[in-house]
Every structure is written in C-alpha cells, then in structure tokens.
Design an enzyme around this catalytic site. Structure first.
Site, PDB file in Angstrom:
ATOM      1  N   HIS A  26       0.868  -1.180   0.000  1.00  0.00           N
ATOM      2  CA  HIS A  26       0.000   0.000   0.000  1.00  0.00           C
ATOM      3  C   HIS A  26       0.903   1.228   0.000  1.00  0.00           C
ATOM      4  O   HIS A  26       1.413   1.623   1.043  1.00  0.00           O
ATOM      5  CB  HIS A  26      -0.903   0.004   1.241  1.00  0.00           C
ATOM      6  CG  HIS A  26      -1.772  -1.215   1.347  1.00  0.00           C
ATOM      7  ND1 HIS A  26      -3.081  -1.229   0.911  1.00  0.00           N
ATOM      8  CD2 HIS A  26      -1.530  -2.464   1.815  1.00  0.00           C
ATOM      9  CE1 HIS A  26      -3.605  -2.441   1.123  1.00  0.00           C
ATOM     10  NE2 HIS A  26      -2.683  -3.208   1.667  1.00  0.00           N
TER      11      HIS A  26
ATOM     12  N   ARG B 139      -0.003   4.228  -0.700  1.00  0.00           N
ATOM     13  CA  ARG B 139      -0.746   5.432  -0.274  1.00  0.00           C
ATOM     14  C   ARG B 139      -0.569   6.566  -1.285  1.00  0.00           C
ATOM     15  O   ARG B 139      -0.866   6.408  -2.420  1.00  0.00           O
ATOM     16  CB  ARG B 139      -0.349   5.872   1.145  1.00  0.00           C
ATOM     17  CG  ARG B 139      -0.269   4.730   2.166  1.00  0.00           C
ATOM     18  CD  ARG B 139      -1.604   4.214   2.597  1.00  0.00           C
ATOM     19  NE  ARG B 139      -1.494   3.333   3.759  1.00  0.00           N
ATOM     20  CZ  ARG B 139      -2.290   2.302   4.010  1.00  0.00           C
ATOM     21  NH1 ARG B 139      -3.290   2.016   3.187  1.00  0.00           N
ATOM     22  NH2 ARG B 139      -2.142   1.548   5.070  1.00  0.00           N
TER      23      ARG B 139
ATOM     24  N   HIS C 245      -2.327 -12.757   1.840  1.00  0.00           N
ATOM     25  CA  HIS C 245      -2.055 -12.975   3.276  1.00  0.00           C
ATOM     26  C   HIS C 245      -2.905 -14.046   3.966  1.00  0.00           C
ATOM     27  O   HIS C 245      -3.688 -13.751   4.862  1.00  0.00           O
ATOM     28  CB  HIS C 245      -2.168 -11.662   4.065  1.00  0.00           C
ATOM     29  CG  HIS C 245      -3.352 -10.788   3.732  1.00  0.00           C
ATOM     30  ND1 HIS C 245      -4.638 -11.258   3.703  1.00  0.00           N
ATOM     31  CD2 HIS C 245      -3.429  -9.477   3.410  1.00  0.00           C
ATOM     32  CE1 HIS C 245      -5.451 -10.274   3.382  1.00  0.00           C
ATOM     33  NE2 HIS C 245      -4.745  -9.175   3.193  1.00  0.00           N
TER      34      HIS C 245
ATOM     35  N   ASP D 275       2.776  -6.940   2.569  1.00  0.00           N
ATOM     36  CA  ASP D 275       1.560  -6.210   2.966  1.00  0.00           C
ATOM     37  C   ASP D 275       1.944  -4.927   3.713  1.00  0.00           C
ATOM     38  O   ASP D 275       1.362  -4.591   4.751  1.00  0.00           O
ATOM     39  CB  ASP D 275       0.595  -7.069   3.784  1.00  0.00           C
ATOM     40  CG  ASP D 275      -0.799  -6.436   3.885  1.00  0.00           C
ATOM     41  OD1 ASP D 275      -1.017  -5.354   3.289  1.00  0.00           O
ATOM     42  OD2 ASP D 275      -1.664  -7.016   4.565  1.00  0.00           O
TER      43      ASP D 275
ATOM     44  N   GLY E 152      -2.574  -2.493   9.947  1.00  0.00           N
ATOM     45  CA  GLY E 152      -1.464  -2.628   9.004  1.00  0.00           C
ATOM     46  C   GLY E 152      -0.164  -2.164   9.624  1.00  0.00           C
ATOM     47  O   GLY E 152      -0.168  -1.383  10.577  1.00  0.00           O
TER      48      GLY E 152
HETATM   49 ZN   LIG Z   1      -3.022  -5.235   2.245  1.00  0.00          ZN
END
Ligand SMILES: [Zn+2]
Length: 448
Positions: free
Chosen positions: A63, A65, A237, A310, A330
């Site tokens: 991620h 962002r 995951h 992740d 996260g």
């Molecule tokens: Zn994720």
C-alpha cells in the site's frame, strides 16, 4: 561496444544455483552473464566483492498510499523504503483516496507516481461500479484486480454472489488475475457489532471477531466463484491453518488459484500483541502459534506460492486509538521483509532458492511481469545485492517509510540488502537512496 555497467565478482543466483560471475548491463537490461574475461568494455565498473546477487525482488502486496493519504506514505517515501529493503518492483493496492477503481483514477494515480517512484510500480484496481469499466481499466494497464471481501471498498456489491460471478466472467475473458482479501464481511460485522454492544473494545475482542472461520468462509466463497468462472484467483495474506487447508484442497482439484503469506503471519503470534499492543494490529490479525506452524509447513510443501510484505503504513496516532475498532490496521514492512527472510535462511528454515522463488520468480509469473523475476540475459537489470553475513538490529526510527515503527523493531537480523539496482540503475547503496525522484518505472500489464 561499450556497455553502461559491468558488475564483477558477483555470486549470482542463476537457474537454481549460485554462480561466481560478472554481469554486463546496458540500456536497463542484463546483456551478458559470465566470466570476467568475456565482459565487454564498460563506462562504469563495480566490484561486488563476492556479495550475493538475487533477481530483483517483487513485492506483490504493497500500500504505497500517496494522493489524499500521502500523510501516511507517498510514492517517494514508499518506494525509497522498497529500495532500502532490496525490493525492485512493488504492486500497489487500490484502497486509496480516491479508490483506484476506474480507468481515470488509475491514470491519475500512475501520473502522480511516475514523477516520484524509485522502483518499478504496477497497480491493482478495485472493481468498478459499472462492469463495463472493467475492460477500460485493463486497457489502462492495471496488473490485476483486488477484491476486498471484508468491507465495501470498490464498486462491486460484495454481498451479492450473482454480481461477483458476473464480474468474474468478464475478468475471465480478459485473462487478468484477481487478488482477494478473504475475510467474510457479514460474519465479521456481526461479531464486531456484538462486541461493540457489550462494550468490549480491546485486542482480545478484535481477534475473536477476525476469527479463523471468518477467513475460511470467504475463501470457500471465492473458491466457488473462481471455479464457476475459471478466473485466476490469488489469496492474499493467508493466515490460518484451515484457510490454507481450503486453498490446498482447491489446488489439489486443479483450480486456478495461488496464495501468499506475510512475514508477520509467519513470525509473530498473539503473544507478540501483548508486547506491541495495537501497533502490530493487522487484518487478518496475527494468530496463535499453530497457525504459523501450518504456514511454514505450507511453504515447505510448496502450497504457498509467494511471500509479500503487505506494507500498510499509518501515522503512529492512528495506530494508538483507545477503542480497538478505531485502530488503523497494518504495519510498514518493506524494510523488514528481506532481512527477516534472510535471517530464516541462516536459521535453516528457508533457502536462498526459496527466497528467490517466493519473492521474485513466482510473483513475476503469477502477475505476468515480463522479463523480470530471473537473472538472465535479456531480462531487465533488476538486482538485489545482499550481504548474508551482516548482523544488525532493525531500527524502525531510521526507516525510509514515513511509518517509523515496527513489531520487529530492535530484532537482530542477519543478512542485509546493500545495493538495489532497478532497470540497471543503482537506486540504493548501503541504505542510502542514490537516485533521483522518478527513476523507477510504471509497469503496465502487457497488452494481449
Ligand atoms: Zn493489504
């Protein structure tokens, strides 16, 4: 001919063995691999002093962002973290602000990323509201679709099996993959609401809500949809013993599925949450130890196809909400994943071949990243150079990521990425970023 760069005295992981060799790089590609004597003349030369060279690692679950979430991480800080962690290609998840779920949002995201990224970046898209948009998203170059089953993120009604089948049928014709976050929304929300009503707002309630059955139920549902539509479905995951079992059963009946595990589900358990508190809260959460034992067994037996970080950064404040249901889930993981895996190589739980397969070869195959994943002549010169003998402590305060915390902070690891080459260019050297903003490439799915 004078090539751009020759890397000499490398121990390179080629075709399942480690070979003493030199590598000639020109125009972003590996031109030649072989003895020093046959290397062409080069503008620049680097002596790798017998360090191990792996195919550039590919992290298929990141991620990054950026955009309206740039306060958590942006395309520069996120890809600097990747380069520092020895990762040359990341695949970016779509739960952004705005959500990546149309050709336009994807195009805008690519345009912003292009100016800033230091490594190669490919993009997932969520499903659009209108299924006709699916082909346009593929045309724009998304590498795969991502489906969140845990909450409504994209435009597809995840409570409606018929809508899922309809969308998957379109996907099937376009031969693109779907990666799934498999936790059942209905089951999860029901448990969550009950705990909220009972004023149970701690980690224990959170773990109970995100139960093993919540994962298994979503996996089973998606297996059925994948089977009906023959869409390659990738389970992100996987975190539980029975979740993995369901996937293994699907694989045994030749279903078009793959799956992934993360370092935190392999290396942490609920016991660690006592130490870290909500800082290490992820979804799915880390579990009791027998689940990670099952995941390690799945790696050994080849059922788990890839490992991914992740990487999901937030600001510290968001990780420390008083009510567990408000905690942003996260952890940043781009800078810890490879050192943690190399430490497992030292411990004998993984081999170098496993690391190359799980984090380069298989992700390249699964997500059809052409000319990446292997060190061979003609491929892109994405290289991860590691020093297997470097022992050090993970220091989250020194992360390139904006998220400067980690459940692995202060862990002693052995094995460090020391140089990262992306498309032939040195991006990271001894932890320092040595390339300009925008040195990385935007990866688009090859047109059929
Ligand atoms: Zn994720």
């Amino acid at each position: 001919m004078i090539v751009d760069l020759v890397l000499s005295n490398a121990k390179a992981y080629l075709k399942k063995e480690i070979v003493d060799c030199s590598l000639a790089i020109d125009d972003g590609k590996i031109l030649k691999i072989g003895k020093e004597a046959i290397m062409p003349k080069a503008q620049a030369k680097t002596d790798l002093k017998n360090l191990l060279v792996l195919p550039g690692l590919i992290d298929a679950h990141v991620h990054l962002r950026g955009q309206e979430k740039a306060y958590k991480e942006d395309f520069y800080s996120g890809t600097a973290a990747a380069a520092a962690g020895g990762i040359t290609t990341v695949l970016d998840m779509p739960n952004n602000d705005p959500v990546t779920m149309s050709a336009e949002t994807l195009r805008n995201r690519m345009a912003e990323a292009k100016k800033k990224v230091l490594v190669n970046v490919g993009f997932y898209s969520e499903f659009p509201r209108n299924v006709e948009e699916i082909a346009k998203i593929v045309e724009e170059g998304a590498v795969a679709f991502k489906l969140f089953m845990t909450e409504q993120v994209g435009g597809l009604n995840i409570d409606d099996d018929r809508a899922l089948v309809e969308a998957f049928k379109i996907i099937s014709g376009l031969k693109i993959s779907v990666a799934v976050h498999a936790e059942d929304k209905t089951m999860l929300k029901k448990a969550e609401d009950e705990f909220k009503r009972a004023n149970r707002n701690g980690i224990e309630a959170f773990l109970k809500a995100h139960s093993e059955n919540v994962e298994v139920k979503a996996i089973r549902r998606l297996l059925s949809i994948a089977e009906q539509t023959n869409v390659h479905t990738h389970f992100c995951h996987v975190s539980t013993e029975n979740g993995l079992k369901a996937i293994v059963d699907g694989k045994k009946s030749e279903m078009p599925i793959t799956c992934e595990a993360t370092p935190h589900h392999l290396l942490l358990s609920v016991d660690d949450l006592k130490r870290t508190g909500t800082l290490a809260l992820t979804v799915p959460p880390v579990r009791e130890k027998h689940h990670s034992t099952a995941l390690w067994d799945g790696i050994k037996k080849g059922w788990i196809d890839i490992l991914a970080s992740d990487h999901a950064p937030h600001i510290l404040q968001e990780k420390k909400a008083k009510v567990v249901w408000d905690v942003k889930v996260g952890i940043p993981n781009l800078e810890t994943t490879l050192p943690l895996l190399l430490t497992e190589v030292k411990r004998g739980r993984l081999s170098i071949a496993d690391v190359a397969r799980l984090m380069a070869e298989k992700p390249a195959e699964i997500f059809k990243l052409k000319s990446r994943g292997y060190l061979k002549e003609g491929n892109n010169a994405d290289l991860t150079v590691v020093d297997l003998n470097r022992k050090y402590k993970i220091e989250a305060s020194k992360f390139h990521s904006k998220a400067k915390y980690s459940p692995f902070d202060q862990w002693t690891v052995e094995g460090k990425p020391v140089k990262t080459f992306v498309n032939g260019q040195l991006i990271m050297d001894e932890g320092e970023i040595v390339a300009k903003l925008g040195s990385g490439k935007i990866i688009r799915r090859e047109k059929l």
